[in-house]
Write a protein that holds these residues in place. Structure first.
Motif, PDB file in Angstrom:
ATOM      1  N   CYS A 116      55.664  73.791   5.069  1.00  0.00           N
ATOM      2  CA  CYS A 116      55.803  73.076   3.985  1.00  0.00           C
ATOM      3  C   CYS A 116      56.351  71.728   3.711  1.00  0.00           C
ATOM      4  O   CYS A 116      56.224  71.365   3.186  1.00  0.00           O
ATOM      5  N   GLY A 117      57.190  71.398   4.735  1.00  0.00           N
ATOM      6  CA  GLY A 117      57.479  70.403   4.997  1.00  0.00           C
ATOM      7  C   GLY A 117      56.409  69.061   5.060  1.00  0.00           C
ATOM      8  O   GLY A 117      56.408  68.549   4.157  1.00  0.00           O
ATOM      9  N   LEU A 118      55.388  69.030   5.882  1.00  0.00           N
ATOM     10  CA  LEU A 118      53.992  68.426   5.821  1.00  0.00           C
ATOM     11  C   LEU A 118      53.395  68.269   4.233  1.00  0.00           C
ATOM     12  O   LEU A 118      53.156  67.367   4.252  1.00  0.00           O
ATOM     13  N   LEU A 119      53.434  70.067   4.029  1.00  0.00           N
ATOM     14  CA  LEU A 119      52.162  70.176   3.046  1.00  0.00           C
ATOM     15  C   LEU A 119      53.601  68.737   1.651  1.00  0.00           C
ATOM     16  O   LEU A 119      53.419  67.962   1.020  1.00  0.00           O
ATOM     17  N   GLY A 120      54.455  68.706   1.490  1.00  0.00           N
ATOM     18  CA  GLY A 120      55.091  68.291   0.734  1.00  0.00           C
ATOM     19  C   GLY A 120      55.171  67.084   0.950  1.00  0.00           C
ATOM     20  O   GLY A 120      55.278  66.216  -0.292  1.00  0.00           O
ATOM     21  N   ILE A 121      55.298  66.228   1.723  1.00  0.00           N
ATOM     22  CA  ILE A 121      54.724  64.817   2.298  1.00  0.00           C
ATOM     23  C   ILE A 121      53.684  64.123   1.620  1.00  0.00           C
ATOM     24  O   ILE A 121      53.205  63.776   1.213  1.00  0.00           O
ATOM     25  N   VAL A 122      52.712  65.387   2.256  1.00  0.00           N
ATOM     26  CA  VAL A 122      51.287  65.140   2.065  1.00  0.00           C
ATOM     27  C   VAL A 122      51.534  65.084  -0.156  1.00  0.00           C
ATOM     28  O   VAL A 122      50.456  63.879  -0.575  1.00  0.00           O
ATOM     29  N   ILE A 123      51.916  65.776  -0.771  1.00  0.00           N
ATOM     30  CA  ILE A 123      51.715  65.658  -1.988  1.00  0.00           C
ATOM     31  C   ILE A 123      52.919  64.061  -2.451  1.00  0.00           C
ATOM     32  O   ILE A 123      51.871  64.476  -3.551  1.00  0.00           O
ATOM     33  N   GLY A 124      53.642  64.722  -2.086  1.00  0.00           N
ATOM     34  CA  GLY A 124      54.318  62.973  -2.945  1.00  0.00           C
ATOM     35  C   GLY A 124      53.789  62.039  -2.554  1.00  0.00           C
ATOM     36  O   GLY A 124      53.601  61.004  -3.280  1.00  0.00           O
ATOM     37  N   GLU A 125      52.603  61.974  -1.067  1.00  0.00           N
ATOM     38  CA  GLU A 125      52.031  60.265  -1.069  1.00  0.00           C
ATOM     39  C   GLU A 125      51.111  60.326  -1.854  1.00  0.00           C
ATOM     40  O   GLU A 125      50.687  59.115  -1.954  1.00  0.00           O
ATOM     41  N   GLN A 126      50.702  62.032  -2.206  1.00  0.00           N
ATOM     42  CA  GLN A 126      49.445  61.741  -3.221  1.00  0.00           C
ATOM     43  C   GLN A 126      49.419  61.920  -4.513  1.00  0.00           C
ATOM     44  O   GLN A 126      48.618  60.832  -4.992  1.00  0.00           O
ATOM     45  N   LEU A 127      50.704  61.725  -5.092  1.00  0.00           N
ATOM     46  CA  LEU A 127      51.190  62.233  -6.631  1.00  0.00           C
ATOM     47  C   LEU A 127      51.453  61.037  -7.397  1.00  0.00           C
ATOM     48  O   LEU A 127      51.227  60.757  -8.244  1.00  0.00           O
ATOM     49  N   ILE A 128      52.361  60.038  -6.537  1.00  0.00           N
ATOM     50  CA  ILE A 128      52.810  58.198  -7.041  1.00  0.00           C
ATOM     51  C   ILE A 128      51.458  58.003  -7.134  1.00  0.00           C
ATOM     52  O   ILE A 128      51.601  57.530  -8.738  1.00  0.00           O
ATOM     53  N   PRO A 129      50.148  57.598  -6.464  1.00  0.00           N
ATOM     54  CA  PRO A 129      48.854  56.815  -7.022  1.00  0.00           C
ATOM     55  C   PRO A 129      48.583  57.462  -8.062  1.00  0.00           C
ATOM     56  O   PRO A 129      47.862  57.184  -9.490  1.00  0.00           O
ATOM     57  N   VAL A 130      48.399  59.232  -8.619  1.00  0.00           N
ATOM     58  CA  VAL A 130      47.681  59.240  -9.871  1.00  0.00           C
ATOM     59  C   VAL A 130      48.821  59.627 -11.025  1.00  0.00           C
ATOM     60  O   VAL A 130      47.847  59.419 -11.765  1.00  0.00           O
ATOM     61  N   ILE A 131      49.409  59.310 -10.611  1.00  0.00           N
ATOM     62  CA  ILE A 131      50.855  59.405 -11.666  1.00  0.00           C
ATOM     63  C   ILE A 131      50.648  58.149 -12.647  1.00  0.00           C
ATOM     64  O   ILE A 131      50.624  57.826 -13.206  1.00  0.00           O
ATOM     65  N   LYS A 132      50.568  56.909 -11.250  1.00  0.00           N
ATOM     66  CA  LYS A 132      50.247  55.719 -11.351  1.00  0.00           C
ATOM     67  C   LYS A 132      48.996  55.718 -12.561  1.00  0.00           C
ATOM     68  O   LYS A 132      48.880  54.356 -13.457  1.00  0.00           O
ATOM     69  N   ASN A 133      47.843  55.742 -11.891  1.00  0.00           N
ATOM     70  CA  ASN A 133      46.472  56.172 -13.169  1.00  0.00           C
ATOM     71  C   ASN A 133      46.408  56.673 -14.187  1.00  0.00           C
ATOM     72  O   ASN A 133      46.452  56.288 -14.718  1.00  0.00           O
ATOM     73  N   LEU A 134      47.421  57.735 -14.402  1.00  0.00           N
ATOM     74  CA  LEU A 134      47.541  58.058 -15.444  1.00  0.00           C
ATOM     75  C   LEU A 134      48.312  57.537 -16.694  1.00  0.00           C
ATOM     76  O   LEU A 134      48.000  57.358 -18.244  1.00  0.00           O
ATOM     77  N   ILE A 135      49.473  56.675 -16.554  1.00  0.00           N
ATOM     78  CA  ILE A 135      50.213  56.119 -16.817  1.00  0.00           C
ATOM     79  C   ILE A 135      49.581  54.463 -17.465  1.00  0.00           C
ATOM     80  O   ILE A 135      49.579  54.869 -18.422  1.00  0.00           O
ATOM     81  N   SER A 136      48.454  54.224 -16.756  1.00  0.00           N
ATOM     82  CA  SER A 136      47.674  52.867 -16.961  1.00  0.00           C
ATOM     83  C   SER A 136      46.368  53.362 -18.047  1.00  0.00           C
ATOM     84  O   SER A 136      45.880  54.023 -17.851  1.00  0.00           O
TER      85      SER A 136
END
Length: 54
Positions: A34-54
């Protein structure tokens, strides 16, 4: 893809060594995953959100 296969192979090797040496995993497996999944999701989520905002 090769990096993922090497990572999986090393994980399987370590798991087999733990079993052969009768050693328990240092963290409960479900909690660690669960901890590793959280790390991976957090790592991938920020660039996706930045691309959606741009």
């Amino acid at each position: 893809m090769k990096m993922y296969l090497v990572s999986l192979a090393v994980g399987l090797l370590v798991g087999a060594l733990y079993y052969l040496l009768n050693v328990k995993s240092p963290a409960p497996p479900l909690v660690a995953l669960c901890g590793l999944l959280g790390i991976v999701i957090g790592e991938q989520l920020i660039p996706v959100i930045k691309n959606l905002i741009s």
